[in-house]
Each structure stands twice: as C-alpha cells, then as structure tokens.
Design a protein around this motif. Sequence first.
Motif, PDB file in Angstrom:
ATOM      1  N   GLY A 150       0.823  -1.213   0.000  1.00 29.62           N
ATOM      2  CA  GLY A 150       0.000   0.000   0.000  1.00 29.62           C
ATOM      3  C   GLY A 150       0.850   1.253   0.000  1.00 29.62           C
ATOM      4  O   GLY A 150       1.940   1.273  -0.563  1.00 29.62           O
ATOM      5  N   VAL A 151       0.318   2.292   0.649  1.00 31.03           N
ATOM      6  CA  VAL A 151       0.978   3.589   0.658  1.00 31.03           C
ATOM      7  C   VAL A 151       1.373   3.953   2.092  1.00 31.03           C
ATOM      8  O   VAL A 151       0.576   3.803   3.011  1.00 31.03           O
ATOM      9  N   LEU A 152       2.605   4.394   2.248  1.00 32.22           N
ATOM     10  CA  LEU A 152       3.049   4.911   3.547  1.00 32.22           C
ATOM     11  C   LEU A 152       3.023   6.425   3.485  1.00 32.22           C
ATOM     12  O   LEU A 152       3.711   7.033   2.669  1.00 32.22           O
ATOM     13  N   PHE A 153       2.226   7.041   4.361  1.00 31.02           N
ATOM     14  CA  PHE A 153       2.058   8.493   4.373  1.00 31.02           C
ATOM     15  C   PHE A 153       2.784   9.043   5.600  1.00 31.02           C
ATOM     16  O   PHE A 153       2.415   8.737   6.728  1.00 31.02           O
ATOM     17  N   ILE A 154       3.818   9.828   5.381  1.00 32.12           N
ATOM     18  CA  ILE A 154       4.584  10.365   6.506  1.00 32.12           C
ATOM     19  C   ILE A 154       4.284  11.851   6.644  1.00 32.12           C
ATOM     20  O   ILE A 154       4.706  12.663   5.816  1.00 32.12           O
ATOM     21  N   ASP A 155       3.519  12.186   7.665  1.00 28.37           N
ATOM     22  CA  ASP A 155       3.111  13.568   7.884  1.00 28.37           C
ATOM     23  C   ASP A 155       4.249  14.323   8.548  1.00 28.37           C
ATOM     24  O   ASP A 155       4.914  13.797   9.433  1.00 28.37           O
ATOM     25  N   GLU A 156       4.454  15.555   8.145  1.00 24.50           N
ATOM     26  CA  GLU A 156       5.516  16.404   8.681  1.00 24.50           C
ATOM     27  C   GLU A 156       6.847  15.665   8.695  1.00 24.50           C
ATOM     28  O   GLU A 156       7.519  15.561   9.724  1.00 24.50           O
ATOM     29  N   ALA A 157       7.178  15.160   7.523  1.00 23.77           N
ATOM     30  CA  ALA A 157       8.345  14.277   7.379  1.00 23.77           C
ATOM     31  C   ALA A 157       9.635  14.948   7.824  1.00 23.77           C
ATOM     32  O   ALA A 157      10.561  14.277   8.277  1.00 23.77           O
ATOM     33  N   TYR A 158       9.686  16.297   7.750  1.00 26.76           N
ATOM     34  CA  TYR A 158      10.954  16.980   8.077  1.00 26.76           C
ATOM     35  C   TYR A 158      11.346  16.810   9.539  1.00 26.76           C
ATOM     36  O   TYR A 158      12.498  16.980   9.884  1.00 26.76           O
ATOM     37  N   TYR A 159      10.411  16.457  10.410  1.00 25.54           N
ATOM     38  CA  TYR A 159      10.806  16.263  11.809  1.00 25.54           C
ATOM     39  C   TYR A 159      11.666  15.021  12.004  1.00 25.54           C
ATOM     40  O   TYR A 159      12.216  14.807  13.084  1.00 25.54           O
ATOM     41  N   LEU A 160      11.761  14.204  10.939  1.00 24.12           N
ATOM     42  CA  LEU A 160      12.661  13.053  11.024  1.00 24.12           C
ATOM     43  C   LEU A 160      14.108  13.515  11.133  1.00 24.12           C
ATOM     44  O   LEU A 160      14.961  12.811  11.631  1.00 24.12           O
ATOM     45  N   TYR A 161      14.362  14.707  10.611  1.00 20.75           N
ATOM     46  CA  TYR A 161      15.736  15.193  10.538  1.00 20.75           C
ATOM     47  C   TYR A 161      15.927  16.357  11.493  1.00 20.75           C
ATOM     48  O   TYR A 161      15.303  17.403  11.337  1.00 20.75           O
ATOM     49  N   ARG A 162      16.770  16.171  12.487  1.00 16.27           N
ATOM     50  CA  ARG A 162      17.034  17.222  13.478  1.00 16.27           C
ATOM     51  C   ARG A 162      18.503  17.582  13.424  1.00 16.27           C
ATOM     52  O   ARG A 162      19.315  16.966  14.118  1.00 16.27           O
TER      53      ARG A 162
END
Lengths: 324, 148
Positions: A150-162
């Motif tokens: 299916g589809v993986l939807f990552i909301d506010e993906a930029y918070y993965l990178y600090r």
Amino acid sequence: MIQEVNPEDLPENQEEEQPAEVLPDDTPIDLEEEFKASNVQEVLDKLDQELIGLAPIKQRIREIAALLLVDRARQQMNLTTETPTLHMCFTGNPGTGKTTVAMRMAEILHRLEYVRQGHLVAVTRDDLVGQYIGHTAPKTKEVLKKAMGGVLFIDEAYYLYRPENERDYGQEAIEILLQVMENNRDDLVVILAGYKEKMDRFFQSNPGMRSRIAHHLDFPDYGENELMEIAKMMMRDLNYEFSPEAEEAFREYIQRRMQMPHFANARSVRNAIDRARLRQANRLFAGDTKNLKKQDLKTIEPEDIRASSVFQEGVPDPDPALSQ
Amino acid sequence: MAMTNPGSRITQGTFSFLHDLTDDEIKAQVEYCLSQGWAVNVEFTDDPHPRNTYWEMWGLPMFDVKDPAAILYEVNECRKAFPHHYIRVTGFDSTRGWETPRLSFIVNRPTEEEPGFRLIRTEDEGRTIRYTIQPYVTEEKPENERYR
Ligand SMILES: Nc1ncnc2c1ncn2[C@@H]1O[C@H](COP(=O)(O)OP(=O)(O)OP(=O)(O)O)[C@@H](O)[C@H]1O
Ligand SMILES: [Mg+2]
C-alpha cells in the motif's frame, strides 16, 4: 539406488531469463479500453465531487494517472520493464486536504495495479523513531512492513531530521526509508507531507530523499468561497443546514477567522461546524424542549455561530482538542 | 528414500520433499496464510534434529502486515544474518480452538549437501535394541558453528 540429481533439472533453475519478445511496431493497443478496465475514472470522479477546489492538484493527479496507464501499456509491449518511481511529496498548509488526497491516491495506485492491496498507513516521526539505541530500526521496519502492498504516508516528514542533534535517531529512520524506497519500489509507495518551506529545507539536507521523489504536489490554500462550499458540503454530509442568516454569519466567521493565527483551512471549517452543533444542542435544550420539530434539529441558526469568540473577542475559540 | 529425497535433505514441514521454493512461490504461500488471518513468523535453527520443535524466532510474529512482500523482506534479512542456518516460515492461527501453527515450510537451507543423521543402536536388556538418531553436524560443533 542412488539417483543423481542434476541441479539444472530442478525447476528453480529452469526459468531462464526469456529475452523479451519484440512486438512489431504496429501492434494495436486500446488505451481507452485499458482506462475503462482499470476503473480509475470512478476514483477521479469521486475526487472531483468530494473535494471542493484543488484544481491544480486534480489536474496533476489526472496527469499521473495517464502517465501510469501509458507506462503500463508500454510494459505490455515490452518497451520497459522498470517499475516507475512513484514516491511523492505533498506540500501545503494545514487542512488543505493532503491526507484526504493521499487516501485517494492509494486507491488510484491500487486500481492501476501499482500497489497490491491499496491501504494507507499514516505515520509521523513518533511512529518511526525510537527512544534509545537499537529501538529505531525495528520500529521503522515494523511500519514499513505494515505499509507494504500500500501507501506509507509520513506527515511532517521533516521532523525526522534534526540537524541540531547529530545523534538524533531520526537519521537512522531516514536511512532505512531510503533503502526501502529504492529496493522495494514494487512493494510500497511513500508519500511525504508537510509545509512547503520546511520540506524544501529537509530536501536540501537530504538530497538522497529528494532524488527518490518523482512527483511534487503543492496544495493551495482555499479561498473564502471554496471554504463556504466545503462548509456546506460538510453540513450536508452530517444532515444539518444553515438558515439563510446563519449562512451569512458563517461567511463572516470565515472572513474573520482567515485573518487570525493558526488558521487551518478546511479543518478550521470542520471544527467551527462542530462547535456550532454543540451550541445548537445547548440552545435547543435551553429553549422549549417539548415543542421541537425535525427542522429544528437540522438547522443551525446565526446565534450558534455568532457566539464564537471569533466574533466576541476577535480570537479563535479556545479549545484544546480543536485548537486549530 | 534416496529417490524421493536426494542427499540427506531434512524433510520437516510442508513442501520439504519438493525443490526449494522460489521467492515467488514463498510469497504465494504467505499470501494464503495472510488471507486466512494467520500471523506469520520467521524462525531459524542450525540443529536439524526432527525433535527440535522450537526454533529461534526472527523478530516478533507479524500480526498486522497486509502483503507477503513484508514477510519476504524479513526472510531475506534473516537469510543475510544466518546464511548457514535453516529458516522456516510458519503461519500461526490464533483462533480459539486452534491456537497453533497451521502451516510451516523451509525457506532456507544451510548448505547444498546436508550431511544427514547417524543411526545409533544401543543394546538393551535381552536382545532389545534401542534406536536413536544424531545429526552429524551437532556431534562436535556447537550452535552457530555448524554447516561452514
Ligand atoms: N477540498 C476539500 N473539500 C472538502 N473537504 C475537504 C477538502 N480539503 C480538506 N477537506 C476536509 O478537511 C479536513 C482536513 O483535511 P486533511 O486532513 O486532508 O488536511 P491535511 O492537509 O492533511 O492537514 P494537516 O496538514 O493538518 O494534516 C478533512 O476533514 C477533509 O475531509
Ligand atoms: Mg493530514
């Protein structure tokens, strides 16, 4: 008797790579028929009806659907064997319909057979990144496995990178994501979502991520009229209606609310409607409870809207759960 | 034996008399498990004794995946980590009354040539003979050092 088994006789060694058959250039292909067979039009129509405005997004989705359909036809003609990269990025302000469109996208990809199951798994940083060493990889992989097919939807993906914390575990999640986005293109489609500026900065620091995204869709803010249309549609779905004066009041509400902080487009509209329903219920209870009609239960009156602190104090209604 | 089972390939679980399943065949079986609502596990061992029932678990049982690609992903991770082990996939049915594996099959073998088992005869009272078997690989080598 000992029987020699020649490894070549084993079935798993017999499926030699067949050289793809070269079809003559005039082999017919009926795209129209392909299009009908995929039932994609149904999803596109639903998208048109259920989502107000968003013209550029709808246009892009139609283009992507056409591209995928042609690509599938090219595969049938052995003109290509590669699975196209389908990972996408949805940027836009809160409440502009990113999650809603992602769900439709999963359905479209399913109908065109680019994902096998067609479900959507929506996550944020907390679902992917762990709390201690060794926690992140299994967590990220768990989510990826759920999303496969299916589809993986990552909301506010930029918070993965600090970037301020060089030992942030988010980097580990990004690396696993990158790997799976590349190696398992047949198995899942990743959609990243968030605000445009933050997303752009995220891509600047993570070029590997940018290069894996094939389609960027930018969701515009809604205008006043579109927000009114959205409000009326939400009311219809809930079996409520505005009285003519209430409709006027709501338009005024939107005009004011749009100027205030934390305006979240369609979500603010939904929340305003929820609060109006609450006030309506209170009003009905406070009034003549014995002589109500069905019409009274359906109708939102101007006072249900004008009681909002948007009118009274010039600030958004304080409500922790519905703070937007 | 030699005709149906060339070499000394162990024959545990379903399909073990067949050729090794291809990845697509594995996916098709897993698809079936998922369609039945079973939780799929990946397990591994380097002790081929048939009474070695409980193999090591590779991660947790996968209760809520929707697509066989997810299971194959873990199978491949396990293959990478344990190329010299047996790996099997098990479909576990948690329905009341079953609560047991419903399907189990080998997806990785440690070597082309599996050395097989020694038959050990022990003479007992009278002229009774008791039989047991011992995998050649477990005779001298401890866990994780076999099949290399
Ligand atoms: N064009 C539209 N027409 C009708 N309803 C809409 C439209 N856009 C959004 N909505 C409704 O607004 C609500 C919020 O939309 P959605 O969750 O898709 O926004 P979002 O962009 O994902 O927001 P966020 O960035 O805050 O997650 C949903 O209830 C959705 O049904
Ligand atoms: Mg959202």
